[in-house]
Enzyme design. Structure first.
Site, PDB file in Angstrom:
ATOM      1  NE  ARG A   1       4.388   1.342  -1.874  1.00 28.54           N
ATOM      2  CZ  ARG A   1       5.432   0.902  -1.348  1.00 28.54           C
ATOM      3  NH1 ARG A   1       6.068   1.373  -2.534  1.00 28.54           N
ATOM      4  NH2 ARG A   1       5.311   0.350  -0.631  1.00 28.54           N
TER       5      ARG A   1
ATOM      6  CB  CYS B   1      -0.744   0.007   1.550  1.00 28.26           C
ATOM      7  SG  CYS B   1      -1.695  -1.414   1.573  1.00 28.26           S
TER       8      CYS B   1
ATOM      9  CD1 TRP C   1      -2.058  -5.675  -3.086  1.00 30.11           C
ATOM     10  CD2 TRP C   1      -2.071  -4.516  -4.512  1.00 30.11           C
ATOM     11  NE1 TRP C   1      -2.052  -6.480  -3.904  1.00 30.11           N
ATOM     12  CE2 TRP C   1      -2.391  -6.176  -5.279  1.00 30.11           C
ATOM     13  CE3 TRP C   1      -2.923  -3.215  -5.529  1.00 30.11           C
ATOM     14  CZ2 TRP C   1      -2.411  -5.912  -6.538  1.00 30.11           C
ATOM     15  CZ3 TRP C   1      -2.966  -3.535  -7.041  1.00 30.11           C
ATOM     16  CH2 TRP C   1      -2.950  -5.551  -7.140  1.00 30.11           C
TER      17      TRP C   1
ATOM     18  CD  GLU D   1       8.000 -16.652 -17.498  1.00 29.98           C
ATOM     19  OE1 GLU D   1       6.457 -17.055 -18.298  1.00 29.98           O
ATOM     20  OE2 GLU D   1       8.095 -15.688 -17.180  1.00 29.98           O
TER      21      GLU D   1
ATOM     22  CE  LYS E   1       7.467 -11.424 -18.621  1.00 31.58           C
ATOM     23  NZ  LYS E   1       6.735 -13.490 -18.620  1.00 31.58           N
TER      24      LYS E   1
ATOM     25  CE  LYS F   1       0.722  -6.969 -14.909  1.00 25.52           C
ATOM     26  NZ  LYS F   1       1.992  -7.625 -15.493  1.00 25.52           N
TER      27      LYS F   1
ATOM     28  CG  ASN G   1       2.621  -1.174   2.797  1.00 30.59           C
ATOM     29  OD1 ASN G   1       1.983  -1.811   2.399  1.00 30.59           O
ATOM     30  ND2 ASN G   1       3.972  -1.151   2.447  1.00 30.59           N
ATOM     31  N   GLY G   2       1.505  -3.477   5.651  1.00 29.77           N
ATOM     32  CA  GLY G   2       2.236  -4.836   5.740  1.00 29.77           C
ATOM     33  C   GLY G   2       1.381  -5.793   6.210  1.00 29.77           C
TER      34      GLY G   2
ATOM     35  CD  GLU H   1       6.339 -11.251 -22.295  1.00 30.63           C
ATOM     36  OE1 GLU H   1       4.516 -10.348 -22.243  1.00 30.63           O
ATOM     37  OE2 GLU H   1       6.004 -11.600 -21.112  1.00 30.63           O
TER      38      GLU H   1
ATOM     39  CG  HIS I   1      10.906 -36.092 -31.649  1.00 30.98           C
ATOM     40  ND1 HIS I   1      10.394 -37.605 -31.709  1.00 30.98           N
ATOM     41  CD2 HIS I   1      11.419 -36.059 -29.857  1.00 30.98           C
ATOM     42  CE1 HIS I   1      11.328 -38.396 -30.729  1.00 30.98           C
ATOM     43  NE2 HIS I   1      11.682 -37.447 -29.910  1.00 30.98           N
TER      44      HIS I   1
HETATM   45  C1  AGP Z   1       2.972 -12.541 -19.165  1.00 29.33           C
HETATM   46  O1  AGP Z   1       4.900 -11.728 -19.155  1.00 29.33           O
HETATM   47  C2  AGP Z   1       2.334 -12.114 -20.358  1.00 29.33           C
HETATM   48  N1  AGP Z   1       1.884 -10.362 -19.210  1.00 29.33           N
HETATM   49  C3  AGP Z   1       0.803 -12.779 -20.263  1.00 29.33           C
HETATM   50  O2  AGP Z   1       0.936 -13.266 -20.694  1.00 29.33           O
HETATM   51  C4  AGP Z   1      -0.201 -12.950 -18.917  1.00 29.33           C
HETATM   52  O3  AGP Z   1       0.617 -13.309 -18.268  1.00 29.33           O
HETATM   53  C5  AGP Z   1      -1.604 -13.252 -19.357  1.00 29.33           C
HETATM   54  O4  AGP Z   1      -2.168 -12.415 -20.010  1.00 29.33           O
HETATM   55  C6  AGP Z   1      -2.243 -13.780 -17.554  1.00 29.33           C
HETATM   56  O5  AGP Z   1      -2.628 -13.111 -17.559  1.00 29.33           O
HETATM   57  P1  AGP Z   1      -2.702 -13.175 -15.615  1.00 29.33           P
HETATM   58  O6  AGP Z   1      -2.350 -13.871 -14.943  1.00 29.33           O
HETATM   59  O7  AGP Z   1      -3.579 -11.782 -14.754  1.00 29.33           O
HETATM   60  O8  AGP Z   1      -4.341 -13.755 -16.255  1.00 29.33           O
END
Ligand code: AGP
Length: 616
Positions: free
Chosen positions: A27, A2, A75, A489, A493, A611, A99-100, A496, A512
């Site tokens: 935050r 927070c 938060w 993953e 990263k 996001k 906050n905590g 994207e 394969h």
């Molecule tokens: C991950 O770096 C991406 N931003 C994206 O794949 C994300 O993980 C995915 O859209 C799922 O989002 P969520 O965890 O909020 O459900």
């Protein structure tokens, strides 16, 4: 996490507080509030649910006079977002913002209620207002009362406290949550983070764990929790306001990578029974977990990668059959689900349309449901909230704090930790692990924050390696077992935020098809950490190298077998195979970050991405 702000001086406090909270909205932003006190002792408290705009609207018609005040943007960690759970919390003329996380808040609440205290919120924070008020009744000063209060709590706090009986004074305390004092001329400030008050002062005292004290317009009094005087040097901050909002980091993503030790610490807090060798998961109905004969994990993107790790953990530790499904597939494929199936949705935002839809489809088909989420009371946790049906197991919250960067980092790492805790809880309920084995995993989890800190200290080496791959057009990431999802993953990263075509693959799949891609233009990053697949991963690496592939490797700190065989090495202390996925992720996050930076791209808001994907 927070945001907290405090002001005392000659100005009207309200605008200083509101502008400070605005700078801290990153935050947390599910509710906000301010409390001011006039020289007469008249106290004014205003709170509103939702973003700061709602509080501004409230204050426009009901302003708060007074030149001393505290403010908070929330938060939520305990108690869903609402006005009555918003800070500040008041009791007998004492108001607090915090906050905590207070781990022993239930026991303290019961103790206070037995003495006749009545509570008005479901938060852990309100405890502080009651504890301080009780000390004040005994004649202690505000500062002494805050010290007495914090001595009773276990957990983390950054605390600011007002009392109508001593206008002009703000008491504070700090343990494991950030708090800074801003030093002005005839005025002084408190804040969770520098950006909140940087427009008013560039002189700051960064408080340390255990610090307590008071600020008045005239100055700062600083002691330890036992009242012994302390002195701390003031720091001159030269950041720009934009840099300050990112805590001095160039991007939110970099700041969030750096926050991972704290995020993991907070996610483990109160849940690791290191003493009694068991796990304690708050907010999760263990009876539902106990009935699960099959677990289907569903998610999207990075959260799906976390689910793939979770499957290994659940099956290895709790021996429950576990599958992982992309939510966008599960919701449409007319799946066979039964009432003894537990569908576990994983989501950072808790709002991802496909994941929510898959969860609702599972509920419609009669399954039990649960979620792992980073946002209290978001749509997905609400769909898993206990509803009397005996089928909704609730939500295990990660406590990563708001994640602003589109590329998920700290949320992913805390999802892995939460899945590990859940698998251990299932194992404990189903008695599939010895106490000794369970203690080994708990200890490995407890060591993660420090191990991550160590990897972050090695960032320069990763940055140097990244410089050699800035021009790459393609890249392969290979892993086996628990590290196969980390290969996926790492590839996500990179792709994207740097727009390089990167693919994660199960190392055993190379023969394969993918090995046809190998030539001197194809960098291949291999996750070669101790575990069942290590020797085979080395063989896959040899096959790749024999065809001219450019090899990078993530290896254990003490493994030197590959030292002269690869172009770049990232070393991690992979002491435990089940926490190795967390550690292997850190260099991959940093690698992707620095490649993207060197390519001059918008790391925090990559092209075409959002996001939270709340549309299909
Ligand atoms: C991950 O770096 C991406 N931003 C994206 O794949 C994300 O993980 C995915 O859209 C799922 O989002 P969520 O965890 O909020 O459900």
């Amino acid at each position: 996490m927070c945001g907290i702000v405090g002001y005392t001086g000659a100005r009207v406090a309200e605008p200083v507080l509101i502008e400070g909270l605005q700078k801290l909205e990153y935050r947390g932003y599910d509710s906000a509030g301010v409390c001011t006190v006039e020289a007469s002792g008249a106290m004014h408290l205003r709170r509103a649910m939702g973003k700061l705009a709602a509080l501004r609207a409230r204050l426009a018609t009901e302003p708060c006079p007074g030149s001393t005040g505290i403010g908070h943007t929330r938060w939520a960690t305990h108690g869903k977002p609402s006005e009555h759970n918003a800070h500040p919390h008041r009791y007998e003329g004492v108001t607090v913002v915090h906050n905590g996380i207070i781990e022993n808040h239930r026991a303290l609440r019961a103790e206070l209620q037995a003495e006749g205290h009545t509570f008005s919120s479901e938060t852990d924070t309100e405890i502080f207002a009651h504890l301080v008020a009780r000390e004040r009744r005994g004649g202690a000063s505000l500062h002494e009362s805050v010290r007495g209060a914090v001595r009773r709590v276990h957990g983390a706090y950054a605390l600011a406290v007002l009392d109508e009986r001593c206008p002009g004074e703000i008491a504070f305390a700090r343990l494991a949550s950030p708090l800074v004092v801003g030093l002005g001329d005839g005025e002084n400030f408190l804040a969770s983070d520098v950006p909140a008050v940087l427009e008013h002062t560039r002189r700051f005292v960064f408080l340390e764990d255990g610090d307590t004290g008071t600020i008045t317009a005239a100055g700062l009094t600083l002691t330890d929790v036992d009242g012994r005087p302390l002195s701390r040097e003031a720091t001159q901050i030269l950041w720009s306001a934009v840099m300050a909002e990112k805590g001095g980091h160039k991007h939110f993503m970099h700041k969030e990578i750096a926050e991972q030790p704290r995020a993991v610490t907070d996610t483990l807090r109160g849940r690791l029974g290191l003493g009694d060798g068991d796990v304690t998961l708050d907010g999760v109905d263990l009876d539902v977990l106990a009935r699960a004969k099959r677990i289907v994990i569903t998610a999207c993107g990075t959260s799906w990668h976390a689910g793939l790790v979770g499957r290994y953990l659940v099956e290895q530790l709790a021996r429950v059959p576990c599958e992982v499904e992309l939510a966008s597939e599960l919701r449409y494929r007319d799946p066979v689900l039964s009432d003894d199936t537990l569908v576990l949705a994983i989501s950072q935002s808790g709002e991802t349309a496909d994941t929510l839809a898959a969860l609702k489809e599972a509920k419609r088909r009669g399954t039990m449901v649960m979620s792992i989420c980073n946002v209290i009371d978001a749509a997905i946790p609400r769909a898993c909230a206990p509803d009397g049906s005996g089928k909704a197991a609730g939500t295990l919250y990660t406590r990563a704090g708001p994640e602003i960067g589109v590329a998920s980092t700290k949320a992913f790492v805390t999802q892995l930790v939460a899945l590990h805790l859940l698998a251990l809880q299932l194992a404990s309920v189903r008695k599939t692990m010895t106490k000794q084995a369970l203690a080994g995993d708990l200890q490995a989890l407890a060591e993660l924050p420090m191990a991550i800190e160590g990897l972050l200290d090695g960032e320069d080496a990763v940055k140097a390696a990244a410089a050699r791959y800035v021009a790459a057009r393609d890249m392969l990431f290979l892993g086996r077992g628990l590290l196969f999802p980390i290969a996926l993953e790492g590839a996500l990263k990179l792709k994207e935020i740097s727009y390089i075509h990167a693919e994660g693959y199960a190392a055993g799949e190379m023969k394969h098809g993918p090995i046809a891609l190998i030539d001197e233009h194809m960098p291949v990053l291999v996750l070669a950490l101790p575990g069942p697949g290590y020797e085979k991963v080395i063989s896959n690496m040899e096959e790749t190298r024999a065809r001219g592939g450019r090899i990078l490797a993530v290896v254990d700190t003490d493994d030197h077998a590959l030292d002269d065989q690869v172009e770049a090495l990232f070393r991690v202390p992979a002491r435990h195979p089940r926490t190795a996925p967390v550690l292997a992720t850190i260099p991959l996050q940093l690698f992707a970050y620095h490649v993207a930076c060197l390519r001059g791209l918008d790391v925090d808001q990559p092209r075409n991405l959002a996001k939270s994907v709340t549309v299909e």
